[in-house]
Scaffold this active site. Sequence first.
Site, PDB file in Angstrom:
ATOM      1  CB  CYS A  67     -11.394 -15.801  38.246  1.00 21.09           C
ATOM      2  SG  CYS A  67      -9.664 -15.996  37.750  1.00 21.09           S
ATOM      3  N   GLY A 121      -6.358  -0.812  42.610  1.00 25.71           N
ATOM      4  CA  GLY A 121      -5.739   0.416  43.121  1.00 25.71           C
ATOM      5  C   GLY A 121      -6.565   1.669  42.892  1.00 25.71           C
ATOM      6  CE  LYS A 169      -5.511 -16.675  44.050  1.00 20.26           C
ATOM      7  NZ  LYS A 169      -5.752 -15.452  43.244  1.00 20.26           N
TER       8      LYS A 169
HETATM    9  O1  RRO Z   1      -5.714 -15.381  40.481  1.00 21.62           O
HETATM   10  C1  RRO Z   1      -6.019 -14.429  39.733  1.00 21.62           C
HETATM   11  O2  RRO Z   1      -5.422 -14.200  38.660  1.00 21.62           O
HETATM   12  C2  RRO Z   1      -7.095 -13.485  40.090  1.00 21.62           C
HETATM   13  C3  RRO Z   1      -8.343 -13.882  40.519  1.00 21.62           C
HETATM   14 BR1  RRO Z   1      -8.798 -15.650  40.853  1.00 21.62          BR
HETATM   15  C4  RRO Z   1      -9.346 -12.892  40.741  1.00 21.62           C
HETATM   16  O3  RRO Z   1     -10.496 -13.173  41.121  1.00 21.62           O
HETATM   17  N1  RRO Z   1      -9.026 -11.603  40.520  1.00 21.62           N
HETATM   18  C5  RRO Z   1      -7.800 -11.223  40.100  1.00 21.62           C
HETATM   19  O4  RRO Z   1      -7.560 -10.015  39.898  1.00 21.62           O
HETATM   20  N2  RRO Z   1      -6.837 -12.182  39.882  1.00 21.62           N
END
Ligand code: RRO
Length: 310
Positions: free
Chosen positions: A128, A219, A44
């Site tokens: 992000c 998706g 993650k």
């Molecule tokens: O943690 C998130 O909300 C998140 C991240 Br860091 C990302 O790079 N892509 C995403 O869809 N969610």
Amino acid sequence: TSLATVVAGCPLSSCLYNASGPLCTTAAELDAVGSSEAGAILSKSATLEKRQGNPSPRYFETTWGSINSMGLPNEGYRYYLDYAKRAATFNKPYFISVSGLGFEDNVAIIRALSGQEHVSAIELNLSCPNVPGKPQTGYDFEQSRVLLEMIFEHVTTPLGVKLPPYFDLPHFEMMAAVLRDFPIAFVTCINSIGNGLVIDTDQESVVIKPKSGFGGIGGDFIKPTALANVRKFYTLLDKDVAIIGCGGIKSGMDVFEHILCGASAVQVGTQLMREGVGCFARIAAELREIMGGKGYRDIDSFKGKLKTLE
Ligand code: RRO
């Protein structure tokens, strides 16, 4: 039939592994990826310090995919660095995704990870979509250059970038022009399509709590955008930069399409959340079947060989 590939100089026995995000936050989840048929383990996205992320509900599945506004919940980069020793017991590459909340954080994390044993490569997340008040660096080409200049002063471990989806042809050129100026090991296309909105019509309501229901889309629907991004960066960058496909992969045929566009490996996100780590063996078997039927014995036999109609 071999699904073997190479990413950032590391051999992978299968070209399929997890996208950063789903089921890769805790040591138990990373162990499950390690024990599965995934070709690598990817963490993650890590910040300097541990984060709880946004309030729940923050992930929702639909018939066609997912919406999320997780808000970067993670254990902090030291946890993922400590995990590297354990990751090594699975005999596959271990990649750490980094998503510092600011440029200085990214530099500090990357300095700490760089040169560490058992950290095969770093995936710098430029995309992000879900931290309120923080724009995606990948949509600001000048700032992306500034960040990469800061990072490449310090990094010795191979480093790749996770990009947001682009939709306008000049934007592909502009990002490629930035990336060409750095010794990037790989480019992962794409992160979720940012700030979509899914609606529950019975409730006449949004389905996730953060950001008034807005969140990153994954998706089925994002596969054409992912393929376009893989294809564009494959054609625009040097062939020694591996393109990692991510977006809409749930079957062997989806992987086949990504590789035809130029992907050297692919990551599974929404489908991993839905199915669990068994998806890697199932999809790999489907891909082997397709390759066998077409007479392809390895990935390089068809990688990037997409035909056009003129
Ligand atoms: O943690 C998130 O909300 C998140 C991240 Br860091 C990302 O790079 N892509 C995403 O869809 N969610």
